[in-house]
Design a protein around this motif. Structure first.
Motif, PDB file in Angstrom:
ATOM      1  N   CYS A  91       0.810  -1.220   0.000  1.00 59.60           N
ATOM      2  CA  CYS A  91       0.000   0.000   0.000  1.00 59.60           C
ATOM      3  C   CYS A  91       0.841   1.266   0.000  1.00 59.60           C
ATOM      4  CB  CYS A  91      -0.941   0.006   1.198  1.00 59.60           C
ATOM      5  SG  CYS A  91      -2.173  -1.306   1.113  1.00 59.60           S
ATOM      6  N   GLN A  97      -0.123   5.156  -1.240  1.00 57.21           N
ATOM      7  CA  GLN A  97      -1.079   5.226  -2.340  1.00 57.21           C
ATOM      8  C   GLN A  97      -2.510   5.244  -1.794  1.00 57.21           C
ATOM      9  OE1 GLN A  97      -0.176   1.758  -4.581  1.00 57.21           O
ATOM     10  NE2 GLN A  97       1.939   2.357  -4.970  1.00 57.21           N
ATOM     11  N   LEU A 140      -6.611   4.257  -2.118  1.00 55.07           N
ATOM     12  CA  LEU A 140      -7.274   3.009  -2.485  1.00 55.07           C
ATOM     13  C   LEU A 140      -8.018   3.134  -3.802  1.00 55.07           C
ATOM     14  CD1 LEU A 140      -8.766   1.945   0.935  1.00 55.07           C
ATOM     15  CD2 LEU A 140      -6.728   1.068  -0.179  1.00 55.07           C
ATOM     16  N   GLY A 141      -7.966   2.071  -4.581  1.00 53.78           N
ATOM     17  CA  GLY A 141      -8.763   1.987  -5.797  1.00 53.78           C
ATOM     18  C   GLY A 141      -9.876   0.984  -5.602  1.00 53.78           C
ATOM     19  N   SER A 173      -8.637  -3.202  -9.205  1.00 53.23           N
ATOM     20  CA  SER A 173      -7.686  -2.356  -9.919  1.00 53.23           C
ATOM     21  C   SER A 173      -6.475  -1.962  -9.092  1.00 53.23           C
ATOM     22  CB  SER A 173      -8.384  -1.085 -10.417  1.00 53.23           C
ATOM     23  OG  SER A 173      -8.757  -0.279  -9.309  1.00 53.23           O
ATOM     24  N   HIS A 174      -6.504  -2.148  -7.806  1.00 51.70           N
ATOM     25  CA  HIS A 174      -5.406  -1.656  -6.992  1.00 51.70           C
ATOM     26  C   HIS A 174      -4.900  -2.742  -6.049  1.00 51.70           C
ATOM     27  CE1 HIS A 174      -3.118   0.966  -4.337  1.00 51.70           C
ATOM     28  NE2 HIS A 174      -3.185   1.856  -5.312  1.00 51.70           N
ATOM     29  N   CYS A 224      -3.404  -2.537  -3.234  1.00 56.48           N
ATOM     30  CA  CYS A 224      -3.670  -2.266  -1.825  1.00 56.48           C
ATOM     31  C   CYS A 224      -5.076  -2.738  -1.443  1.00 56.48           C
ATOM     32  CB  CYS A 224      -3.515  -0.775  -1.537  1.00 56.48           C
ATOM     33  SG  CYS A 224      -3.655  -0.387   0.216  1.00 56.48           S
TER      34      CYS A 224
END
Length: 174
Positions: free
Chosen positions: A42, A45, A47-48, A52-53, A55
């Motif tokens: 993480c 950054q 959160l998506g 897509s992310h 994290c």
């Protein structure tokens, strides 16, 4: 005081208890491995979405590790105390099976925190296999209980006036 003999007999009496213990261990490793990787994955950054992310995928791993650990410990304690029925075990194991199905796809899939072979990868798959075994074992026992409760319907009843020790005659001889 803790009754060790009751716990030992409960653990050895059913294979589901071994599956619950294995699922507890796998869930602890999923939770601990994902929590350990949280800072690396993480960082700073934001959160998506779930797919897509990395994290968000790591947070999902932490979540289903905690949920799996909580419900498997709940099932173990309830089974040892005799308060959990097979139907409750089937419901809990089916719910955890759903979480682990998504977890295998999200966590060990491409770009997931467990996509590389390691503790998170193996414990996610182990938990998935334990939930399959738990669900199948619970449903199988429920089916056996329903069959026993309904009785056997296909057998012919023997009239009471017949002698059970009399020799059986072939239908052609009658």
């Amino acid at each position: 005081m803790i009754d060790v003999a009751a716990i030992r007999s409960s653990v050895t009496s059913t294979p589901r208890m071994v599956y619950w213990l294995g699922l507890t261990a796998a869930s602890i490793v999923v939770f601990a491995s994902a929590a350990d990787e949280h800072g690396t994955v993480c960082g700073d950054q934001n959160l998506g979405t779930l797919y897509s992310h990395p994290c968000a995928k790591n947070n999902y791993a932490i979540s289903f590790g905690v949920i799996g650990c909580f419900f498997s410990i709940l099932a173990i304690v309830g089974s040892v105390m005799g308060r959990v029925t097979v139907q409750m075990e089937a419901l809990i194991s089916a719910m955890l099976f759903t979480f682990y199905c998504m977890g295998v796809a999200v966590v060990t899939g491409v770009g997931g925190p467990g996509s590389l072979v390691g503790n998170l990868y193996f414990s996610t798959w182990a938990g998935f296999i334990f939930t399959i075994c738990l669900t199948a074992s619970s449903v199988k026992e429920i089916a056996y209980q329903e069959a026993d409760a309904g009785g056997v319907e296909d057998e012919e009843e023997i009239p009471e006036d017949t002698d059970p020790e009399a020799p059986i005659e072939a239908e052609d001889d009658i």
